[in-house]
Structures are given as structure tokens and as C-alpha cells.
Write a protein that holds these residues in place. Structure first.
Motif, short mmCIF file in Angstrom:
data_model
loop_
_atom_site.label_atom_id
_atom_site.label_comp_id
_atom_site.label_asym_id
_atom_site.label_seq_id
_atom_site.Cartn_x
_atom_site.Cartn_y
_atom_site.Cartn_z
N CYS A 13 0.85 -1.19 0.00
CA CYS A 13 0.00 0.00 0.00
C CYS A 13 0.88 1.24 0.00
O CYS A 13 1.78 1.37 0.84
CB CYS A 13 -0.90 -0.02 1.23
SG CYS A 13 -1.94 1.44 1.39
N ASN A 14 0.64 2.15 -0.93
CA ASN A 14 1.42 3.38 -0.99
C ASN A 14 0.92 4.43 0.01
O ASN A 14 1.59 5.44 0.21
CB ASN A 14 1.39 3.95 -2.41
CG ASN A 14 2.21 3.13 -3.37
OD1 ASN A 14 3.20 2.51 -2.99
ND2 ASN A 14 1.80 3.07 -4.61
N ASN A 15 -0.22 4.20 0.66
CA ASN A 15 -0.72 5.13 1.68
C ASN A 15 -0.10 4.86 3.04
O ASN A 15 0.43 5.75 3.68
CB ASN A 15 -2.23 5.06 1.80
CG ASN A 15 -2.94 5.77 0.67
OD1 ASN A 15 -2.32 6.49 -0.10
ND2 ASN A 15 -4.22 5.56 0.55
N GLN A 37 -9.02 -4.29 -0.84
CA GLN A 37 -8.51 -3.03 -0.32
C GLN A 37 -7.64 -3.27 0.89
O GLN A 37 -7.69 -4.32 1.52
CB GLN A 37 -9.64 -2.08 0.05
CG GLN A 37 -10.45 -2.48 1.26
CD GLN A 37 -11.56 -1.48 1.55
OE1 GLN A 37 -12.04 -0.81 0.65
NE2 GLN A 37 -11.96 -1.40 2.78
N CYS A 38 -6.84 -2.28 1.22
CA CYS A 38 -5.94 -2.32 2.37
C CYS A 38 -6.72 -2.08 3.66
O CYS A 38 -7.87 -1.61 3.63
CB CYS A 38 -4.86 -1.25 2.20
SG CYS A 38 -3.65 -1.22 3.53
N ASN A 42 -7.64 2.03 1.60
CA ASN A 42 -7.12 2.36 0.28
C ASN A 42 -7.52 1.24 -0.68
O ASN A 42 -7.29 0.07 -0.42
CB ASN A 42 -5.60 2.49 0.33
CG ASN A 42 -4.98 2.67 -1.03
OD1 ASN A 42 -5.62 3.08 -1.97
ND2 ASN A 42 -3.70 2.37 -1.12
N ASN A 44 -6.98 1.82 -4.29
CA ASN A 44 -6.46 2.15 -5.61
C ASN A 44 -4.95 2.30 -5.71
O ASN A 44 -4.38 2.01 -6.76
CB ASN A 44 -7.08 3.46 -6.11
CG ASN A 44 -8.58 3.35 -6.23
OD1 ASN A 44 -9.09 2.38 -6.73
ND2 ASN A 44 -9.28 4.36 -5.75
N ASP A 45 -4.28 2.76 -4.69
CA ASP A 45 -2.87 3.16 -4.79
C ASP A 45 -1.96 2.08 -4.23
O ASP A 45 -1.62 2.10 -3.04
CB ASP A 45 -2.68 4.48 -4.04
CG ASP A 45 -1.33 5.10 -4.31
OD1 ASP A 45 -0.68 4.72 -5.30
OD2 ASP A 45 -0.91 5.95 -3.51
N PHE A 46 -1.55 1.14 -5.09
CA PHE A 46 -0.73 -0.01 -4.67
C PHE A 46 0.46 -0.19 -5.58
O PHE A 46 0.44 0.17 -6.75
CB PHE A 46 -1.54 -1.31 -4.70
CG PHE A 46 -2.71 -1.31 -3.78
CD1 PHE A 46 -2.55 -1.46 -2.43
CD2 PHE A 46 -3.99 -1.18 -4.30
CE1 PHE A 46 -3.63 -1.46 -1.59
CE2 PHE A 46 -5.08 -1.17 -3.46
CZ PHE A 46 -4.90 -1.32 -2.10
N GLU A 47 1.50 -0.79 -5.03
CA GLU A 47 2.65 -1.26 -5.80
C GLU A 47 2.52 -2.77 -5.84
O GLU A 47 2.50 -3.42 -4.79
CB GLU A 47 3.92 -0.83 -5.11
CG GLU A 47 5.18 -1.20 -5.84
CD GLU A 47 6.39 -0.68 -5.10
OE1 GLU A 47 7.29 -1.49 -4.85
OE2 GLU A 47 6.40 0.51 -4.75
#
Length: 53
Positions: A13-15, A37-38, A42, A44-47
Motif C-alpha cells: 500500500c502506498n498510503n 482493499q488495504c 485504500n 487504488n494506490d498499490f505497488e
């Protein structure tokens, strides 16, 4: 490579930085792990990194 090859997927998770290591299936160029989801909500914003078994 067959249609239903198993892969190891690392999702970060990038958050919040939480990391998930999952098994998934690669089908027609897409990878399905069932991840939605995380824990920080979150979605949408993942690596995402994949590794073949």
C-alpha cells in the motif's frame, strides 16, 4: 505457460506501507488474488509485484 498458472503476488500500500503476500492465478494476462482493499481503506494506490512459483 498454461491459462491457470499460479503466481506469488506482493502488494504494498502506498498510503500506509502495509504489505500483503498472496497467491493468485494468472488468467489471460490478468492476475486474480481476491484482494480488494488495504486495512487503511485504500482501494487504488498499490505497488504490485508478481513472482512465478
Amino acid at each position: 505457460m498454461s491459462l491457470n498458472d499460479r503466481v506469488k503476488v506482493t502488494i504494498r500500500c502506498n498510503n500506509c506501507g502495509e504489505r500483503f503476500i498472496l497467491r493468485g492465478r494468472k488468467e489471460k494476462g490478468k492476475i486474480d488474488t481476491g484482494f480488494k482493499q488495504c486495512i487503511c481503506n485504500n482501494a487504488n494506490d498499490f505497488e504490485i509485484e508478481t513472482h512465478d512459483f
